[in-house]
Scaffold this active site. Sequence first.
Site, PDB file in Angstrom:
ATOM      1  N   ASN A  81     -25.140  22.094   2.172  1.00 14.13           N
ATOM      2  CA  ASN A  81     -25.535  21.542   3.464  1.00 14.13           C
ATOM      3  C   ASN A  81     -24.521  21.803   4.576  1.00 14.13           C
ATOM      4  O   ASN A  81     -24.881  21.819   5.745  1.00 14.13           O
ATOM      5  CB  ASN A  81     -25.751  20.033   3.315  1.00 14.13           C
ATOM      6  N   SER A 132     -32.862  26.185   8.268  1.00 15.66           N
ATOM      7  CA  SER A 132     -33.179  25.686   9.601  1.00 15.66           C
ATOM      8  C   SER A 132     -34.439  26.361  10.105  1.00 15.66           C
ATOM      9  O   SER A 132     -34.755  27.485   9.696  1.00 15.66           O
ATOM     10  CB  SER A 132     -32.022  25.989  10.566  1.00 15.66           C
ATOM     11  N   TYR A 145     -25.929  31.700  14.412  1.00 18.54           N
ATOM     12  CA  TYR A 145     -26.517  30.600  13.648  1.00 18.54           C
ATOM     13  C   TYR A 145     -27.867  31.009  13.078  1.00 18.54           C
ATOM     14  O   TYR A 145     -28.149  30.814  11.889  1.00 18.54           O
ATOM     15  CB  TYR A 145     -26.675  29.373  14.547  1.00 18.54           C
ATOM     16  N   ALA A 147     -29.073  34.017  12.536  1.00 19.08           N
ATOM     17  CA  ALA A 147     -28.925  35.057  11.508  1.00 19.08           C
ATOM     18  C   ALA A 147     -28.453  34.460  10.188  1.00 19.08           C
ATOM     19  O   ALA A 147     -28.938  34.836   9.114  1.00 19.08           O
ATOM     20  CB  ALA A 147     -27.943  36.123  11.993  1.00 19.08           C
ATOM     21  N   SER A 148     -27.505  33.525  10.258  1.00 16.72           N
ATOM     22  CA  SER A 148     -26.980  32.938   9.024  1.00 16.72           C
ATOM     23  C   SER A 148     -28.037  32.102   8.311  1.00 16.72           C
ATOM     24  O   SER A 148     -28.103  32.093   7.079  1.00 16.72           O
ATOM     25  CB  SER A 148     -25.744  32.098   9.324  1.00 16.72           C
ATOM     26  N   LYS A 149     -28.864  31.388   9.071  1.00 15.46           N
ATOM     27  CA  LYS A 149     -29.886  30.553   8.442  1.00 15.46           C
ATOM     28  C   LYS A 149     -31.024  31.399   7.872  1.00 15.46           C
ATOM     29  O   LYS A 149     -31.586  31.070   6.823  1.00 15.46           O
ATOM     30  CB  LYS A 149     -30.415  29.513   9.433  1.00 15.46           C
ATOM     31  N   ILE A 178     -33.530  16.954  14.359  1.00 11.25           N
ATOM     32  CA  ILE A 178     -33.311  15.744  13.583  1.00 11.25           C
ATOM     33  C   ILE A 178     -32.317  14.853  14.338  1.00 11.25           C
ATOM     34  O   ILE A 178     -31.332  15.346  14.903  1.00 11.25           O
ATOM     35  CB  ILE A 178     -32.749  16.074  12.179  1.00 11.25           C
TER      36      ILE A 178
END
Length: 248
Positions: A81, A132, A145, A147-149, A178
Site C-alpha cells: 500500500n 489507483s 504516479y 505510470a507507476s500505478k 478517498i
Amino acid sequence: MPKQMKRFENKVALVTGGRSGIGRAIACRLRDEGATVITAQRGKDEEFNWVEADFSNPHTPEQVIEEVISRNGRLDVLINNAGMIQEAAIEELSLEDWERNLHVNLTAPFLLVRAALPYLRKTQGSIVNTGSVEGLATNPRHAAYSASKAGIHGLTRAIAVDHGHEGIRCNAVAPGWIDTELNLNFIEKTADAEAFRNDIGRIHPVARTGSPEEVAALVAFLATEEAGFITGQIYTVDGGRTAKLSLP
C-alpha cells in the site's frame, strides 16, 4: 462488521504504509478480523507493531520481510500500500524524480513480493496491491504516479499468472477519491472548500466521495479464502466516477 467475523485468526499480515489513510484502515480491518498485523513505513506507528521502512532504499523490502518472519515466523497476507505522488508536468520532472516515484510505487512492491514468495508458498498466502484509478486514466501533472500505478496493475496480473499454481493469489484495488487525511487537508486549503466538496461529489454517480474503510473492506475480502477463485484482478473503488462520461 459482525463481531463473529474472524477470517484472519492465526494469520500474519504485513501492511506497508499502514500508519495512515487507506493503509491504516486496512490494518485496522485485518486486526479486527483476527490477524496479527505489522505495518511498515517511515516513522513510529502508535497503534500497531511496526517496522521502520524507507521504500526508496532498494534494500528495505527484503529487510522488512526478514523482520516480519523473525518476529512472527510466517506471513499469510502482504498488502503493498505504501506510495508517493508528485505533481509535475513531464518537462518539469527530472529523471531522478521519475525514478524515485517508480521505485517507491512499483519497484518496492516488486521487491517485497520477491522476498515474500518463499513464505507465501508455505501458507498459500494472498497479496493485495493498492493501485489507483490513475492506473486506468490520469489527472494533469501526474505522469510518474499514473505510470507507476499502471505498472502495479500489470505486476498484479503477472504475479497471479506466475504463482497461482503455488496457491498464491494476487489482486489489486484501484481507489478513486478517498477521504484520507491528506485529501481532506487538500480540500480545506482550497479557496472555497465547500464548493470543492460539492463539485467533487457531483462527478461521482453515488454523489459522494469514498472512505478508507470502504476500500479496506474489499481488500480484506480479497485476502480471505472466500476469494479463493479470484486472482489477477483489478477492482475499481471509485463510486462510479470512471464509469461516468463527462458532459459536453
